[in-house]
Every structure is written in structure tokens, then in C-alpha cells.
Design an enzyme around this catalytic site. Structure first.
Site, PDB file in Angstrom:
ATOM      1  CB  THR A  13      -0.924  -0.002   1.243  1.00  0.00           C
ATOM      2  OG1 THR A  13      -1.672  -1.210   1.225  1.00  0.00           O
ATOM      3  CG2 THR A  13      -1.864   1.181   1.237  1.00  0.00           C
ATOM      4  CB  VAL A  14       3.141   2.715   2.543  1.00  0.00           C
ATOM      5  CG1 VAL A  14       3.854   4.042   2.699  1.00  0.00           C
ATOM      6  CG2 VAL A  14       2.059   2.563   3.600  1.00  0.00           C
ATOM      7  NE  ARG A  41       5.415 -11.170   0.842  1.00  0.00           N
ATOM      8  CZ  ARG A  41       4.515 -11.066   1.815  1.00  0.00           C
ATOM      9  NH1 ARG A  41       4.673 -11.758   2.912  1.00  0.00           N
ATOM     10  NH2 ARG A  41       3.473 -10.294   1.698  1.00  0.00           N
ATOM     11  CE  LYS A 102       1.369   1.200  12.188  1.00  0.00           C
ATOM     12  NZ  LYS A 102       0.716   1.753  11.014  1.00  0.00           N
ATOM     13  CD  GLU A 126       5.704  13.351  10.350  1.00  0.00           C
ATOM     14  OE1 GLU A 126       6.529  14.138  10.802  1.00  0.00           O
ATOM     15  OE2 GLU A 126       4.633  13.075  10.948  1.00  0.00           O
ATOM     16  N   GLY A 131      -0.238   8.704   9.661  1.00  0.00           N
ATOM     17  CA  GLY A 131      -0.314   8.681   8.192  1.00  0.00           C
ATOM     18  C   GLY A 131       0.163   9.995   7.582  1.00  0.00           C
ATOM     19  CD  GLU A 187      -4.058  -5.555   8.238  1.00  0.00           C
ATOM     20  OE1 GLU A 187      -3.835  -6.645   7.705  1.00  0.00           O
ATOM     21  OE2 GLU A 187      -3.706  -4.464   7.757  1.00  0.00           O
ATOM     22  CG  ASP A 198      -1.747   0.789  14.706  1.00  0.00           C
ATOM     23  OD1 ASP A 198      -0.772   0.553  13.970  1.00  0.00           O
ATOM     24  OD2 ASP A 198      -2.416   1.843  14.622  1.00  0.00           O
ATOM     25  CE  LYS A 202      -0.546   4.287  13.869  1.00  0.00           C
ATOM     26  NZ  LYS A 202      -1.928   4.172  13.377  1.00  0.00           N
TER      27      LYS A 202
HETATM   28  N1  LIG Z   1      -1.191   0.999   4.941  1.00  0.00           N
HETATM   29  C1  LIG Z   1      -1.215   2.153   5.564  1.00  0.00           C
HETATM   30  O1  LIG Z   1      -2.133   2.958   5.379  1.00  0.00           O
HETATM   31  C2  LIG Z   1      -0.106   2.513   6.522  1.00  0.00           C
HETATM   32  C3  LIG Z   1      -0.148   3.749   7.189  1.00  0.00           C
HETATM   33  C4  LIG Z   1       0.892   4.106   8.041  1.00  0.00           C
HETATM   34  C5  LIG Z   1       1.948   3.238   8.227  1.00  0.00           C
HETATM   35  N2  LIG Z   1       1.956   2.028   7.594  1.00  0.00           N
HETATM   36  C6  LIG Z   1       3.095   1.157   7.813  1.00  0.00           C
HETATM   37  O2  LIG Z   1       3.815   1.029   6.595  1.00  0.00           O
HETATM   38  C7  LIG Z   1       4.389  -0.252   6.504  1.00  0.00           C
HETATM   39  C8  LIG Z   1       3.919  -0.939   5.225  1.00  0.00           C
HETATM   40  O3  LIG Z   1       2.517  -1.070   5.283  1.00  0.00           O
HETATM   41  P1  LIG Z   1       1.650  -1.469   3.991  1.00  0.00           P
HETATM   42  O4  LIG Z   1       0.232  -1.270   4.382  1.00  0.00           O
HETATM   43  O5  LIG Z   1       2.179  -0.796   2.797  1.00  0.00           O
HETATM   44  O6  LIG Z   1       1.951  -3.034   3.947  1.00  0.00           O
HETATM   45  P2  LIG Z   1       1.599  -4.070   2.766  1.00  0.00           P
HETATM   46  O7  LIG Z   1       0.620  -3.490   1.831  1.00  0.00           O
HETATM   47  O8  LIG Z   1       1.323  -5.359   3.418  1.00  0.00           O
HETATM   48  O9  LIG Z   1       2.988  -4.183   1.986  1.00  0.00           O
HETATM   49  C9  LIG Z   1       4.105  -4.841   2.523  1.00  0.00           C
HETATM   50  C10 LIG Z   1       5.167  -4.968   1.428  1.00  0.00           C
HETATM   51  O10 LIG Z   1       6.295  -5.623   1.988  1.00  0.00           O
HETATM   52  C11 LIG Z   1       6.661  -6.707   1.146  1.00  0.00           C
HETATM   53  N3  LIG Z   1       7.192  -7.769   1.988  1.00  0.00           N
HETATM   54  C12 LIG Z   1       6.580  -8.429   2.997  1.00  0.00           C
HETATM   55  N4  LIG Z   1       7.400  -9.361   3.511  1.00  0.00           N
HETATM   56  C13 LIG Z   1       8.539  -9.290   2.784  1.00  0.00           C
HETATM   57  C14 LIG Z   1       9.747 -10.001   2.814  1.00  0.00           C
HETATM   58  N5  LIG Z   1       9.956 -10.986   3.705  1.00  0.00           N
HETATM   59  N6  LIG Z   1      10.705  -9.684   1.915  1.00  0.00           N
HETATM   60  C15 LIG Z   1      10.502  -8.691   1.023  1.00  0.00           C
HETATM   61  N7  LIG Z   1       9.372  -7.968   0.956  1.00  0.00           N
HETATM   62  C16 LIG Z   1       8.416  -8.273   1.825  1.00  0.00           C
HETATM   63  C17 LIG Z   1       5.405  -7.156   0.424  1.00  0.00           C
HETATM   64  O11 LIG Z   1       5.763  -7.790  -0.779  1.00  0.00           O
HETATM   65  P3  LIG Z   1       4.655  -8.304  -1.859  1.00  0.00           P
HETATM   66  O12 LIG Z   1       3.955  -7.067  -2.328  1.00  0.00           O
HETATM   67  O13 LIG Z   1       5.450  -8.915  -2.936  1.00  0.00           O
HETATM   68  O14 LIG Z   1       3.776  -9.253  -1.117  1.00  0.00           O
HETATM   69  C18 LIG Z   1       4.720  -5.800   0.228  1.00  0.00           C
HETATM   70  O15 LIG Z   1       5.173  -5.199  -0.954  1.00  0.00           O
HETATM   71  C19 LIG Z   1       3.987  -0.999   7.793  1.00  0.00           C
HETATM   72  O16 LIG Z   1       4.993  -0.836   8.752  1.00  0.00           O
HETATM   73  C20 LIG Z   1       2.737  -0.261   8.217  1.00  0.00           C
HETATM   74  O17 LIG Z   1       2.517  -0.343   9.602  1.00  0.00           O
HETATM   75  C21 LIG Z   1       0.963   1.656   6.739  1.00  0.00           C
END
Ligand SMILES: NC(=O)c1ccc[n+]([C@@H]2O[C@H](COP(=O)([O-])OP(=O)(O)OC[C@H]3O[C@@H](n4cnc5c(N)ncnc54)[C@H](OP(=O)(O)O)[C@@H]3O)[C@@H](O)[C@H]2O)c1
Length: 431
Positions: A13-14, A41, A102, A126, A131, A187, A198, A202
Site C-alpha cells: 500500500t505505502v 516478495r 511504528k 514521520e 499517516g 485486517e 497499534d 504510535k
Molecule cells: N497501509 C497504511 O495505510 C499505513 C499507514 C501508516 C503506516 N503504515 C506502515 O507502513 C508499513 C507498510 O505497510 P503497507 O500497508 O504498505 O503493507 P503491505 O501493503 O502489506 O505491503 C508490505 C510490502 O512488503 C513486502 N514484503 C513483505 N514481507 C517481505 C519479505 N519478507 N521480503 C521482502 N518484501 C516483503 C510485500 O511484498 P509483496 O507485495 O510482494 O507481497 C509488500 O510489498 C507498515 O509498517 C505499516 O505499519 C501503513
């Protein structure tokens, strides 16, 4: 000076949102930074933009070890595992790290900041809190000349969405949660969000920066929203309050106190009207006074925007210490013994029998607790009747003693539910 070369580990997502920003040639990000490497991955997954021009790594740790990557952006997630190894590898060789993680920063922030200071690479996060809302920067920079005494926030969009939906639609926690999962707002395993963890990650980060103390996740007292019922939401509304998952930290003479829990906020409280998936933070900081920050707390765009802001700070030489000041200047304050006073909300489910109200009043009187308001409503179904009351200001300990005594009454059919009542402002225990 040439452009800073960036590697992104995690393209979900991010990471996907950040890829889109880099794909826009007009974006300010591209003036001083260049994306050179990516890792996730699954190499063949469609990321919405062409990633063929960047070097690909199956292993994010290998990306972090590349000597020509100046900044590693960690967007994998999780407090341990590949995210931690990626960040450690980058910091170990003196590269900069930007992370939205976080959990990692709350749990391992001290060790990572030590590595950053020892090796010279900056550690910025940040996007880890709020967010798209600049909460970390506000505390590190804008409030740096003040003395912050308290922070209070709505820091988990999933919980706020669930509570807002319960109130507006009259549906139960379980119903709304199931919907949120179906729509992708929650989730499949919602415990990190609805259990308050969570928000606690923060709060740990914000409290460390606000109060100049070492981050101390273990010290946060955490309670989730699982027990908040429709009865609570309706009764609170009748009394002039809205229920929110409140993350609150305070600097007290005994140390830093941190708490995540559902609370009743008066309708005129600055956080009471933060609805849906919005996030907000109120900071009490003298001499600035009370400050409020509101915005979208998650999602690809807002979160990537915060990552981009950190990257631009790095490129323009503005990045400071991870927690706003050198680790050596952060206090390891003794953990505050929670001495809490305030107003409290109690919900009791009781058998519909004469004398029940007198028995409950008696248990409160025994602890010298005065009742502020009292409501009884017909049971929606079954033999138990809900009774709801709010207390006047009293010690939390007294409420706990009264609740224990009530629980021993055979007319009280389930454990009473207690929530604090917040009238206004962010101050701890204000009655
Ligand atoms: N989503 C939000 O709105 C949001 C807001 C604030 C903070 N965050 C934080 O930002 C971070 C990412 O969140 P997200 O929502 O973007 O997560 P996400 O959508 O689950 O994406 C995770 C990414 O990490 C990759 N990944 C997972 N395990 C891996 C491994 N062992 N080796 C290599 N790559 C790996 C995944 O690969 P694949 O794509 O190939 O599966 C995916 O691209 C987290 O710490 C989250 O807490 C998220």
C-alpha cells in the site's frame, strides 16, 4: 552534490503510493532524489507503475546492503523479521533510513537510534504515526521550544471507523468489524488495531519525542475497544459524550504515563468530532498552549506523502535526531505509578429486582464516590437490565474497589465495564 539514491523495501500500500510519487517527473521528490532499487516478495505483481527500470532485489536485506543506495525506505512492516534486519543493515553501513513502521520504532527505537548516531545515517519515521498528518515533525520541530505536558490522540483509524459506524448505524461491534474487514479497512486478524496495540506503538513514539524520554512501549497500559457495546454508545450520547479509543501520554512528576483505552469525550472535546478513519492529535505545550492536528491517518497517498517529506528533509540536509534530540539527552524517567483521578463511566448489567440501585449506590458511597448522573434503560433482550452511571471526580483506585464490591453482588450478572470520562483538553486525569 548529486541526487540521493533511494531504495524502497516493500511495495505494498505505502510502497506503491511512493512508487507513484517517484513516477511523476514533476514531483519535487525527483529534484533531489533518484529511485534506483526496489524489493518485495513477488516480482511479477502489478505495482501500477513500471518498475522495470529499477534494480530488483528479492531480499530487502540485500537491497539495504548496496553501497550505492544512500537511503533505504523500509515499508515492509512488523517489529522484527525482515523489516528489522533491513533497517539494521542500512544503518550499520551509515546509510539513511526512512520507515513507516511504528511497531519497529516503538519496540526497537532505542537500539536503532543508537546505531544511527554511531554510524552517521539518519533515521526518520514521520509516516509511522498519523499517516499523512505531520505529528512527528510537529513535536520534533514546531513544539521544540515548548514544554509539552500531555499528548492525546485518536491514532487508529480502524477503531475510529468502527466506533463512528456503530454510533451512526446502530450496528454492533462484531457487525461493523466484519464489514470493515470485507471492505479492506480492517485486517483479517484485527487484534493489533481493535486491541489498541497499534495506537500504543504510535503513542510510544509521540510520547518519547514530546517528553524527551526514551521510547518505552512496555510501559503503555493498553485496553482495546472489544467491550464497547451499543448500549455504551447510546448511553454516552444521552449524557453528552462520544466514545473514542484515546491514546494519551503525560509527563508527570513521577515519569511518563501512557494509556490507550476507550474513553467518553464530551461533545465539545477537541477529539470528540474526529470521525471515520481520520486521525488527530492534541498537544498541551506551554507557552504555545493547546494545539490540534487532524488529517487522514492511513492509506497510500497520505502515508507516502509523509515518507516523501522525510526524503526531502534528508536531501535538503534538514534531518535531525530520530527522537528529536540525541539519545544521551533522553531521560530514562522512572515509570510513573499510575495515580489517577478523574470522572468515570460505569455500565452494569443487573437483574431486574427491587433494591439493586440501593445496593450499587451503597458500594459507591462506601468508597466515597459521588454519582454525577444515572441512567437505566429497558433490557434489549434477556433478563438483565443495563444501568449506567458517571461519577464525580474521584481516584481510579476507589472506582476499582467499588466495582470489585459490586461484582460480588448476585444481582450483577456480568463484570462492570469502566471507562474514563474526558471533559476537555489533553491533560491527564482532569476531572
Ligand atoms: N497501509 C497504511 O495505510 C499505513 C499507514 C501508516 C503506516 N503504515 C506502515 O507502513 C508499513 C507498510 O505497510 P503497507 O500497508 O504498505 O503493507 P503491505 O501493503 O502489506 O505491503 C508490505 C510490502 O512488503 C513486502 N514484503 C513483505 N514481507 C517481505 C519479505 N519478507 N521480503 C521482502 N518484501 C516483503 C510485500 O511484498 P509483496 O507485495 O510482494 O507481497 C509488500 O510489498 C507498515 O509498517 C505499516 O505499519 C501503513
Amino acid at each position: 552534490m548529486g541526487k540521493l539514491r533511494v531504495g524502497i523495501a516493500g511495495l505494498g500500500t505505502v510502497g506503491g503510493g511512493l512508487l507513484k510519487l517517484f513516477a511523476d517527473p514533476a514531483a519535487r521528490l525527483n529534484e533531489k532524489l533518484e529511485l534506483v532499487a526496489v524489493s518485495a516478495r513477488n516480482r511479477s505483481r502489478d505495482r501500477g507503475v513500471d518498475i522495470g527500470r529499477y534494480r530488483w532485489f528479492d531480499d530487502p536485506v540485500e537491497l539495504a546492503a548496496q553501497p550505492d543506495v544512500d537511503v533505504v525506505v523500509e515499508l515492509i512492516g512488523g517489529s522484527d523479521g525482515p523489516a528489522k534486519r533491513t533497517v539494521e543493515t542500512a544503518l550499520q553501513r551509515g546509510a539513511h533510513v526512512v520507515s513507516a513502521n511504528k511497531a519497529l520504532i516503538a519496540v526497537h527505537g532505542v537500539a536503532l537510534a543508537e546505531l544511527s548516531e554511531a554510524k552517521g545515517g539518519k533515521l526518520l519515521f514521520e509516516a509511522a504515526v498519523g499517516g499523512g498528518v505531520p505529528m512527528v515533525k510537529a513535536l520534533k520541530e514546531s513544539v521544540a521550544g515548548c514544554c509539552a505536558s500531555a499528548v492525546a490522540g485518536i491514532l487508529n483509524g480502524t477503531c475510529n471507523y468502527i466506533l463512528t459506524e456503530m454510533e451512526s448505524s446502530g450496528r454492533s461491534f462484531e457487525d461493523v468489524l466484519a464489514d470493515a474487514q470485507r471492505l479492506g479497512y480492517a485486517e483479517a486478524d484485527p487484534i493489533m488495531d481493535v486491541g489498541g496495540f497499534d495506537a500504543a506503538h504510535k503513542l510510544t513514539i509521540l510520547s518519547a519525542i514530546a517528553f524527551g524520554a526514551r521510547p518505552d512501549f512496555e510501559h503503555v497500559r493498553i485496553e482495546g475497544i472489544e467491550r464497547v457495546s451499543l448500549i455504551d454508545i447510546r448511553m454516552a450520547g444521552k449524557l453528552g459524550f462520544r466514545i473514542k479509543l484515546l491514546a494519551k501520554g503525560a509527563s508527570t512528576e513521577n515519569g511518563v504515563e501512557m494509556h490507550v483505552r476507550p474513553a467518553l469525550l464530551a461533545f465539545d472535546h477537541p477529539l470528540a468530532n474526529i470521525g471515520g478513519s481520520l486521525n488527530a492529535l492534541v498537544v498541551d505545550a506551554e507557552p504555545a498552549g493547546q494545539l490540534t492536528f487532524i488529517g487522514r491517518g492511513a492509506g497510500a497517498g497520505p502515508t507516502a506523502a509523509s515518507v516523501a517529506a522525510d526524503l526531502i528533509d534528508l536531501a535538503e540536509g534538514r534531518a535531525g535526531f530520530a527522537f528529536g534530540r540525541p539519545l544521551a539527552q533522553l531521560t530514562s524517567a522512572p515509570r510513573a505509578t499510575p495515580v489517577e483521578r478523574g470522572r468515570y463511566y460505569l455500565r452494569l448489567m443487573v437483574a431486574d429486582r427491587p433494591g439493586v440501585v440501593a445496593a450499587i449506590s451503597d458500594r459507591l458511597a462506601h468508597e466515597s464516590i459521588s454519582i454525577e448522573s444515572f441512567l437505566q434503560m429497558p433490557a434489549p433482550e434477556g433478563p438483565a437490565v443495563p444501568i449506567v452511571l458517571t461519577t464525580q471526580t474521584c481516584p481510579r483506585e476507589a472506582v476499582e474497589a467499588a466495582v470489585a464490591a459490586m461484582q460480588a453482588l448476585d444481582v450483577v450478572v456480568e463484570p462492570p465495564y469502566v471507562m474514563p470520562v474526558e471533559v476537555s483538553g489533553a491533560r491527564w486525569g482532569r476531572g
